[in-house]
Write a protein that holds these residues in place. Sequence first.
Motif, mmCIF file in Angstrom:
data_model
loop_
_atom_site.group_PDB
_atom_site.id
_atom_site.type_symbol
_atom_site.label_atom_id
_atom_site.label_comp_id
_atom_site.label_asym_id
_atom_site.label_seq_id
_atom_site.Cartn_x
_atom_site.Cartn_y
_atom_site.Cartn_z
ATOM 1 N N ASP A 239 -6.933 9.863 -19.170
ATOM 2 C CA ASP A 239 -7.664 9.898 -20.345
ATOM 3 C C ASP A 239 -8.343 8.390 -20.543
ATOM 4 O O ASP A 239 -9.476 8.236 -20.790
ATOM 5 C CB ASP A 239 -6.731 10.475 -21.508
ATOM 6 C CG ASP A 239 -7.914 10.872 -22.787
ATOM 7 O OD1 ASP A 239 -9.052 11.152 -22.459
ATOM 8 O OD2 ASP A 239 -7.383 10.531 -23.939
ATOM 9 N N ILE A 240 -7.384 7.423 -20.570
ATOM 10 C CA ILE A 240 -7.941 6.201 -20.768
ATOM 11 C C ILE A 240 -8.838 5.551 -19.722
ATOM 12 O O ILE A 240 -9.746 5.179 -20.023
ATOM 13 C CB ILE A 240 -6.750 5.162 -21.050
ATOM 14 C CG1 ILE A 240 -6.019 5.727 -22.366
ATOM 15 C CG2 ILE A 240 -7.207 3.772 -20.832
ATOM 16 C CD1 ILE A 240 -4.650 4.948 -22.649
ATOM 17 N N LEU A 241 -8.526 5.968 -18.290
ATOM 18 C CA LEU A 241 -9.156 5.550 -17.311
ATOM 19 C C LEU A 241 -10.416 6.252 -17.346
ATOM 20 O O LEU A 241 -11.534 5.735 -16.671
ATOM 21 C CB LEU A 241 -8.481 5.875 -15.949
ATOM 22 C CG LEU A 241 -7.306 5.119 -15.651
ATOM 23 C CD1 LEU A 241 -6.579 5.604 -14.352
ATOM 24 C CD2 LEU A 241 -7.440 3.693 -15.366
ATOM 25 N N LEU B 120 -16.535 12.631 -16.378
ATOM 26 C CA LEU B 120 -15.292 13.078 -15.581
ATOM 27 C C LEU B 120 -15.773 14.389 -14.902
ATOM 28 O O LEU B 120 -16.360 15.230 -15.487
ATOM 29 C CB LEU B 120 -14.201 13.164 -16.408
ATOM 30 C CG LEU B 120 -13.618 12.091 -17.151
ATOM 31 C CD1 LEU B 120 -12.245 12.380 -17.757
ATOM 32 C CD2 LEU B 120 -13.217 10.901 -16.210
ATOM 33 N N SER B 121 -14.964 14.696 -13.937
ATOM 34 C CA SER B 121 -15.030 16.196 -13.192
ATOM 35 C C SER B 121 -14.513 17.076 -13.952
ATOM 36 O O SER B 121 -13.661 16.662 -14.878
ATOM 37 C CB SER B 121 -14.767 16.309 -11.779
ATOM 38 O OG SER B 121 -13.211 15.911 -11.851
ATOM 39 N N THR C 139 -15.361 15.696 -22.805
ATOM 40 C CA THR C 139 -14.572 16.681 -23.397
ATOM 41 C C THR C 139 -15.144 18.105 -22.917
ATOM 42 O O THR C 139 -16.161 18.142 -22.271
ATOM 43 C CB THR C 139 -14.747 16.409 -24.794
ATOM 44 O OG1 THR C 139 -16.153 16.848 -25.218
ATOM 45 C CG2 THR C 139 -14.358 15.298 -25.279
ATOM 46 N N TYR C 140 -14.603 19.167 -23.296
ATOM 47 C CA TYR C 140 -15.079 20.586 -23.045
ATOM 48 C C TYR C 140 -16.498 20.614 -23.572
ATOM 49 O O TYR C 140 -17.435 21.177 -23.170
ATOM 50 C CB TYR C 140 -14.217 21.621 -23.700
ATOM 51 C CG TYR C 140 -13.308 22.209 -22.537
ATOM 52 C CD1 TYR C 140 -12.194 21.699 -21.982
ATOM 53 C CD2 TYR C 140 -13.674 23.463 -21.902
ATOM 54 C CE1 TYR C 140 -11.441 22.214 -20.958
ATOM 55 C CE2 TYR C 140 -13.074 24.010 -21.001
ATOM 56 C CZ TYR C 140 -11.915 23.165 -20.560
ATOM 57 O OH TYR C 140 -11.080 23.892 -19.445
ATOM 58 N N VAL C 141 -16.623 20.107 -24.939
ATOM 59 C CA VAL C 141 -17.853 20.219 -25.492
ATOM 60 C C VAL C 141 -18.926 19.520 -24.741
ATOM 61 O O VAL C 141 -20.007 20.093 -24.622
ATOM 62 C CB VAL C 141 -17.652 19.537 -27.044
ATOM 63 C CG1 VAL C 141 -19.092 19.613 -27.726
ATOM 64 C CG2 VAL C 141 -16.549 20.397 -27.964
ATOM 65 N N LEU D 46 -10.704 16.345 -15.993
ATOM 66 C CA LEU D 46 -10.684 16.829 -17.619
ATOM 67 C C LEU D 46 -9.336 17.722 -17.576
ATOM 68 O O LEU D 46 -8.577 17.683 -18.570
ATOM 69 C CB LEU D 46 -11.878 17.560 -18.171
ATOM 70 C CG LEU D 46 -11.873 17.898 -19.564
ATOM 71 C CD1 LEU D 46 -11.753 16.570 -20.275
ATOM 72 C CD2 LEU D 46 -13.101 18.308 -19.884
ATOM 73 N N ASN D 47 -9.244 18.829 -16.594
ATOM 74 C CA ASN D 47 -8.253 20.056 -16.827
ATOM 75 C C ASN D 47 -6.883 19.098 -16.652
ATOM 76 O O ASN D 47 -5.950 19.509 -17.393
ATOM 77 C CB ASN D 47 -8.541 20.882 -15.793
ATOM 78 C CG ASN D 47 -9.476 21.946 -16.161
ATOM 79 O OD1 ASN D 47 -9.792 22.099 -17.412
ATOM 80 N ND2 ASN D 47 -10.282 22.567 -15.212
#
Length: 292
Positions: free
Chosen positions: A158-160, A166-167, A245-247, A171-172
């Motif tokens: 998450d930090i990186l 992100l792909s 994020t998902y959003v 994210l998953n």
Amino acid sequence: MEFKEKLRAYQSQVESAIGEYLPAEGTRPSRIHQAMRYSMQAGGKRLRPVLVLSAAELFAGKTDPTPAAIAVECLHTYSLIHDDLPSIDNADLRRGAATSHKQFDEATAVLAGDALLTYAFQLIARHYKSQPSLCAGLVSELSETAGSERLIGGQVEDILGEGAPLSEDTLNFIHLNKTSALIECCLVMGGIIGEASDAQRDTLRAFGREIGIAFQIIDDILDATSDAETLGKNTGSDAELEKTTYVKLHGLQRSRDIAHQRTQKAIQLCQSLPGDTSFLVGLASYLENRIR
Ligand code: GRG
């Protein structure tokens, strides 16, 4: 008992047990015990301990799940305190109150997090040592979850990922480990205490994975659409830190649809569990529709 009433009953059981199990504020050195209690007693939905209690209740086991439930809340609270630190999210509001490093100071917040992480395992060892196999099962489940390949691994990716797109796969990975891992773990710990079979533990884990992902999607939606007063924590931080994020990947409506599909899958899984699963079914829907 109706769902909301049962949820309140579990939450109040958790509040009393936190008061009972945590070292008293006056225990020397009182500053660290004040800080531990400050974050633990600031509120929070108590989702994770409620999952331990409700999963254990599906089975006929006779062991008290309450110490394990408080242990996971200690570990969860440690992760929040550290996540809020200036070096990570630099947040000043959590559970409707000042974050630990704002209320105390950074060194105390780091140490309060460390102490709560350690205390989670102390609680398990103290309360379940007369049942060595059950005790080892709980320690194994919780330590695998909290380690560098799951909770911390999710946080590291998450930090990186801040500031760069992100792909979906990354994210998953983050959601699965930063959020779902502990939710799955709570259900499995409840199953271990209830003496669930291996197959039943697998179903509990799969249920946890589905509601865990749905929970994080809703969290992303609330971060983008709600406000600090309702949530009791800073909002808009995902956009500020340029997080994927998902959003961001799917938009609001598609994110809501995915959370709904995950919730429905979780509800279906309940059909393979024994006992009265109506609370878990109600909880899955409640989490999908939560506003904080
Ligand atoms: C060890 C440096 C270090 C960090 C660990 C794993 C971790 C940091 C932080 C995770 C914190 C986090 C924001 C996880 C995502 C899951 C999530 C949305 C947590 C918030 O849970 P809620 O909404 O909180 O259940 P309450 O306050 O209701 O318990």
